[in-house]
Design a protein around this motif. Structure first.
Motif, mmCIF file in Angstrom:
data_model
loop_
_atom_site.group_PDB
_atom_site.id
_atom_site.type_symbol
_atom_site.label_atom_id
_atom_site.label_comp_id
_atom_site.label_asym_id
_atom_site.label_seq_id
_atom_site.Cartn_x
_atom_site.Cartn_y
_atom_site.Cartn_z
ATOM 1 N N TYR A 21 -6.586 5.546 -5.155
ATOM 2 C CA TYR A 21 -8.049 5.635 -5.717
ATOM 3 C C TYR A 21 -8.680 6.751 -5.567
ATOM 4 O O TYR A 21 -9.331 7.068 -6.345
ATOM 5 N N LEU A 22 -8.899 7.034 -4.329
ATOM 6 C CA LEU A 22 -9.955 8.065 -4.015
ATOM 7 C C LEU A 22 -9.519 9.464 -4.515
ATOM 8 O O LEU A 22 -10.329 10.208 -5.253
ATOM 9 N N GLU A 23 -8.202 9.641 -4.733
ATOM 10 C CA GLU A 23 -7.773 10.919 -5.168
ATOM 11 C C GLU A 23 -7.759 10.957 -6.775
ATOM 12 O O GLU A 23 -7.909 11.938 -7.385
ATOM 13 N N THR A 24 -7.860 10.016 -7.586
ATOM 14 C CA THR A 24 -7.821 9.911 -8.786
ATOM 15 C C THR A 24 -9.340 9.328 -9.180
ATOM 16 O O THR A 24 -9.967 10.282 -9.795
ATOM 17 N N GLU A 25 -9.417 8.147 -9.464
ATOM 18 C CA GLU A 25 -10.750 7.688 -10.257
ATOM 19 C C GLU A 25 -12.155 8.170 -9.347
ATOM 20 O O GLU A 25 -12.797 8.344 -9.989
ATOM 21 N N LYS A 26 -11.984 7.976 -7.935
ATOM 22 C CA LYS A 26 -13.234 8.445 -7.206
ATOM 23 C C LYS A 26 -13.655 9.741 -7.329
ATOM 24 O O LYS A 26 -14.752 10.269 -7.386
ATOM 25 N N ARG A 27 -12.494 10.699 -7.128
ATOM 26 C CA ARG A 27 -12.808 12.080 -7.149
ATOM 27 C C ARG A 27 -13.513 12.258 -8.833
ATOM 28 O O ARG A 27 -14.134 13.160 -8.745
ATOM 29 N N ALA A 28 -12.636 11.922 -9.687
ATOM 30 C CA ALA A 28 -13.118 12.287 -11.041
ATOM 31 C C ALA A 28 -14.619 11.774 -11.333
ATOM 32 O O ALA A 28 -15.436 12.336 -11.988
ATOM 33 N N ALA A 61 -13.475 14.082 2.913
ATOM 34 C CA ALA A 61 -13.084 13.746 4.439
ATOM 35 C C ALA A 61 -12.388 12.689 4.637
ATOM 36 O O ALA A 61 -11.329 12.509 5.404
ATOM 37 N N ARG A 62 -12.649 11.419 3.830
ATOM 38 C CA ARG A 62 -11.822 10.422 4.209
ATOM 39 C C ARG A 62 -10.471 10.788 3.364
ATOM 40 O O ARG A 62 -9.598 10.036 4.091
ATOM 41 N N ILE A 63 -10.438 11.282 2.182
ATOM 42 C CA ILE A 63 -9.040 11.666 1.925
ATOM 43 C C ILE A 63 -8.207 12.610 2.997
ATOM 44 O O ILE A 63 -6.971 12.054 3.315
ATOM 45 N N ALA A 64 -8.910 13.288 3.553
ATOM 46 C CA ALA A 64 -8.244 14.214 4.837
ATOM 47 C C ALA A 64 -7.850 13.363 5.893
ATOM 48 O O ALA A 64 -6.649 13.586 6.319
ATOM 49 N N GLU A 65 -8.601 12.349 6.301
ATOM 50 C CA GLU A 65 -8.284 11.249 7.360
ATOM 51 C C GLU A 65 -7.217 10.258 6.991
ATOM 52 O O GLU A 65 -6.103 10.451 7.790
ATOM 53 N N ILE A 66 -7.226 9.811 5.708
ATOM 54 C CA ILE A 66 -6.081 8.869 5.368
ATOM 55 C C ILE A 66 -4.759 9.766 5.453
ATOM 56 O O ILE A 66 -3.844 9.302 5.705
ATOM 57 N N THR A 67 -4.705 11.067 4.583
ATOM 58 C CA THR A 67 -3.586 11.948 4.671
ATOM 59 C C THR A 67 -3.134 12.269 6.200
ATOM 60 O O THR A 67 -1.935 12.023 6.267
ATOM 61 N N ARG A 68 -3.996 12.224 7.065
ATOM 62 C CA ARG A 68 -3.668 12.765 8.502
ATOM 63 C C ARG A 68 -3.019 11.537 9.010
ATOM 64 O O ARG A 68 -1.941 11.492 9.519
ATOM 65 N N ILE A 69 -3.556 10.213 8.727
ATOM 66 C CA ILE A 69 -3.132 8.807 9.193
ATOM 67 C C ILE A 69 -1.861 8.745 8.875
ATOM 68 O O ILE A 69 -0.761 8.587 9.629
ATOM 69 N N LEU A 70 -1.606 8.848 7.551
ATOM 70 C CA LEU A 70 -0.166 8.565 6.902
ATOM 71 C C LEU A 70 0.725 9.478 7.417
ATOM 72 O O LEU A 70 2.005 9.076 7.742
ATOM 73 N N GLY A 71 0.475 10.599 7.480
ATOM 74 C CA GLY A 71 1.410 11.825 8.097
ATOM 75 C C GLY A 71 1.791 11.504 9.545
ATOM 76 O O GLY A 71 2.789 12.021 9.883
ATOM 77 N N GLU A 72 0.884 10.945 10.289
ATOM 78 C CA GLU A 72 1.268 10.914 11.911
ATOM 79 C C GLU A 72 1.631 9.331 12.212
ATOM 80 O O GLU A 72 1.971 9.202 13.222
ATOM 81 N N ALA A 73 1.425 8.517 11.323
ATOM 82 C CA ALA A 73 1.640 7.275 11.628
ATOM 83 C C ALA A 73 3.063 6.579 11.767
ATOM 84 O O ALA A 73 4.002 7.281 11.403
ATOM 85 N N THR A 74 3.129 5.857 12.893
ATOM 86 C CA THR A 74 4.368 4.971 12.970
ATOM 87 C C THR A 74 4.172 3.787 12.466
ATOM 88 O O THR A 74 3.273 3.056 12.688
ATOM 89 N N VAL A 75 5.126 3.331 11.736
ATOM 90 C CA VAL A 75 5.050 2.046 10.928
ATOM 91 C C VAL A 75 5.925 1.049 11.818
ATOM 92 O O VAL A 75 7.154 1.352 11.974
ATOM 93 N N VAL A 76 5.017 -0.050 12.179
ATOM 94 C CA VAL A 76 5.867 -1.007 12.760
ATOM 95 C C VAL A 76 5.966 -2.323 12.373
ATOM 96 O O VAL A 76 4.956 -2.830 11.789
ATOM 97 N N ALA A 77 7.257 -2.662 11.980
ATOM 98 C CA ALA A 77 7.572 -4.128 11.581
ATOM 99 C C ALA A 77 7.695 -5.104 12.755
ATOM 100 O O ALA A 77 8.136 -4.958 13.624
ATOM 101 N N THR A 78 6.991 -6.170 12.517
ATOM 102 C CA THR A 78 7.004 -7.347 13.381
ATOM 103 C C THR A 78 8.363 -8.127 13.577
ATOM 104 O O THR A 78 8.820 -8.285 12.232
#
Length: 155
Positions: A21-28, A61-78
């Motif tokens: 959403y941020l990269e498409t609609e909000k940026r435009a 800044a928010r786009i960069a933060e989300i990109t960093r989180i997704l790049g470094e995140a460990t996805v944990v399934a319960t």
């Protein structure tokens, strides 16, 4: 925030949707605000232009933060067949006659208003690995002792 992010599958999906959403609609939308503000003339004294540029900075800044989180995140399934609390578990606790429901998540997706608490928070950390019926005591961020009894665990 930690350098190694922990996300539930749902948290990862929410961040991916927000990023899209941020990269498409909000940026435009912000780009259009900047374009319109430029048309007002002298940008040195143009508050609409300044506001739009500030919003653009926060957006990037928010786009960069989300990109960093997704790049470094460990996805944990319960684990589906578990009797104890894990990241992703929804836990009902009795806190002195008052029931509260918490979902334990990683710090990147914590939202106390939605009942999502971090596994790193005092309450979240105290609940991890405990079972239904366990009585737990922990010290909250204000230094107050918090007593809880686990009433139910859902995965």
């Amino acid at each position: 925030m930690a350098d190694n992010y922990i996300l539930t599958p749902e948290g990862k999906q929410q961040l991916e949707e927000e990023l899209h959403y941020l990269e498409t609609e909000k940026r435009a939308e912000v780009g259009e605000r900047i374009k319109v503000a430029r048309e007002f003339g002298d940008i040195s004294e143009n508050s609409e232009y300044d506001d739009a540029k500030n919003e653009q900075g926060m957006l990037e800044a928010r786009i960069a933060e989300i990109t960093r989180i997704l790049g470094e995140a460990t996805v944990v399934a319960t684990p589906k067949r578990s009797n104890s609390v894990h990241i992703g578990s929804t836990v009902t606790v009795d806190m002195g006659g008052r029931e509260r429901v918490f979902t334990i998540v990683g710090a990147a997706e914590a939202d106390s208003h939605a009942g999502k608490i971090s596994n790193e928070s005092p309450v979240g950390a105290a609940l991890l690995a405990h079972k239904k019926g366990d009585e737990i005591e922990t010290t909250g961020p204000t230094g107050r002792v918090i007593k809880m009894k686990i009433v139910n665990i859902e995965h």
